[in-house]
Design an enzyme around this catalytic site. Sequence first.
Site, PDB file in Angstrom:
ATOM      1  CG  ASP A 419      -1.796   1.173   1.359  1.00 53.12           C
ATOM      2  OD1 ASP A 419      -2.627   1.371   0.461  1.00 53.12           O
ATOM      3  OD2 ASP A 419      -1.662   1.925   2.344  1.00 53.12           O
ATOM      4  CD  GLU A 472      -2.440   2.505  -3.407  1.00 56.77           C
ATOM      5  OE1 GLU A 472      -3.439   3.219  -3.558  1.00 56.77           O
ATOM      6  OE2 GLU A 472      -1.849   2.391  -2.314  1.00 56.77           O
TER       7      GLU A 472
END
EC number: 2.4.1.18
Length: 737
Positions: A419, A472
Amino acid sequence: MSNPKQEQHLSQDLLRIITATHHDPFEVLGRHSLPVPTATADTLVRVYLPGARSAELVINRQNRQIAPLNRLPGTDFFEWYGLGQQLPVHYQIEWYDRHNQHRVHYDPYAFAPQLGELDMHLFAEGQHWNIYNLLGAHPRQVDGINGVLFATWAPNAERISVVGNFNDWDGRHHPMRVRGSSGLWELFIPGVQPGDLYKFEIRNRQTGAVFLKSDPYGQSFEHRPSTSSIITADSAFAWQDADWMEHRAHWDWQASPLSIYEVHLGSWRRGWAGEFLSYRELAHQLADYVKYMGFTHVEILPVSEHPLDDSWGYQTTGYYAPTSRFGSPDDFRYFVDHLHQQGIGIILDWVPAHFPKDAHALARFDGSALYEHEDPRLGEHRDWGTLIYNYGRSEVRNFLLANALFWLKEYHIDGLRVDAVASMLHLDYSRQPGEWIPNIHGGNENLEAMTFLQQLNAICHGQHSGALVIAEESTAWPQVTRPTWVGGLGFSMKWNMGWMHDTLEYMSREPVHRQYHHNQLTFGMMYAFTENFQLPFSHDEVVHGKGSMINKMPGDDWQKFANLRLLYTYLYTYPGSKLLFMGGEFAQWSEWAHGRSLDWHLLDYGPHQGVQSAVKDLNHLYRQVPSLYQRNFRGDGFEWIDCHDSTQSIISYIRSSDSEFTLVILNFTPVPRYNYRIGVPVAGQYQEVFNSDSQFYGGSNLGNANPLYTQPVPWMNHGQSLEVTLPPLGGLLLKLA
């Protein structure tokens, strides 16, 4: 009970035990040789038992050899003097507390250090990949005696104690020993058992402040809002996924279908009363659904322990523990194991970019900025109200790197989706001038984070062949998915945020206006093969007022559903692996809400059934047709037929494999097109293998039911061409018959 007047005559070491400020209680407590032995005494045993009424030393329980422990006047110290040869190596203490409760236990201060020199060296170097087997709380047998080894890292602590329901949460009972200058503290406590609750009570060296912390390496925690760590036994879970793991170790993922169903376990489906389903319940229900729908993998939003439901798991406090919301660690192993047995891979959303400020967790763990930076220009993420890891510190890197390996090894996770990588790589991420500190070269690149990510990918891929690590990453940082040995970050794949934003913006426009924004469809191919891209329609796109997937689509209800089916046809035929967040596959009207189940009742209605059926068929077709996946990350797997027909908002292209190809034609207007000519690479008979406008999906059923035959009419750089019927807001896939 201690007497202040008597304490005035005690040594400094004894006073520091009483005031709970001693860094090494083994210097005072336990068994010690007397400096001047006599014929009757050469050994001292000293114990500290706050609140004890009386105490005895058990020399030999079978022979009833019990000697009194004499209280040091005015204190809670008890001592025995005698000949050491009379004592076993590990003796027991028998005592009565202030409530007259009888207690018996081995003396924890009679055990040798348990952490090895090599272990401590590797940790200090940031290269102990199994450190989670040492730090934390681990049941073990030492010298034939069962207990638990507690260990933690806190270099700025003056004193640390283990507190729990086994010692009345009293920090005076079990102070730990520090291991030299390593910053590591340890204590083996006999008799403590799996299931007991514990925390670390820490006193900061500089301020003297005392506070309680959960275990950073804890492998199980109480159900929120409680925050105690739970001693967890070594797992005896019998894995049944050997075939899957063997296959994963040798699969060529770049030439394999990869279609991911993104799931939040707490809101995918709930019980009749709105309660969470357990890991074991979810295992069966989710596996059955995913197999039916044809997805290859499930990606679950962070499952590591977190105190706040509203964070969706992205504000992690227990990095080594599956959340207790859905069951025990072995229940989560069952979840993974069952999905693997059903042929479904599992990717875990993992958050090494930041952590919350909750007082019980990592923030200022030993009273100093330990895991984070002291300077908020480096150590604080103001947008999220969280703290940023200090990747330049070896022990912090080790904590995170070992955690990644922990999930891959101990829970058989097939991949990590990392993330917020952009926030890690850029020192000025979401910061104004003056709010960030440049690197040593004056730039905004976080060089320490870059090195960390390269190391992460190198060890994950090196130790777990076939495991995926997906970034990401929302910026143009170069070589995110290129190997570390050529200077890349080494990720398997990167989310294609540019394609996703352009595509959703294009699809949200009224069809009559799309001709003026045709480049939003075609521009992505300019960079499509610069990285290994994943195409994400993720949870981030259906929250915070962005609207659900179906509500992003323009037009009346019929057009909305047609647009969405067309969008998914584009997704499954465009180069790159696929990701779709739950609820999008059946066109849920409302945005995702983490506090309740998806709106499964919508599947009682035809249009929603139609979208679900279209996604199911696209998944299965994608897995069956090599040209749709075999060259997902290679430029020779894609060829434009016509990318210039902006006036009619139509694009067409060829997807190729080593042995066959598929024609894709997409009509982004509600106007049917008859006798629409496209060039084809091979003469012959073609047939329609997918039509998003099929009546089975809720469409108008306009298409090409009969075989299509090529004509020797050159078109768009091809010597042969076809005339096809294009449905309104529809996508077609054609193949040689």
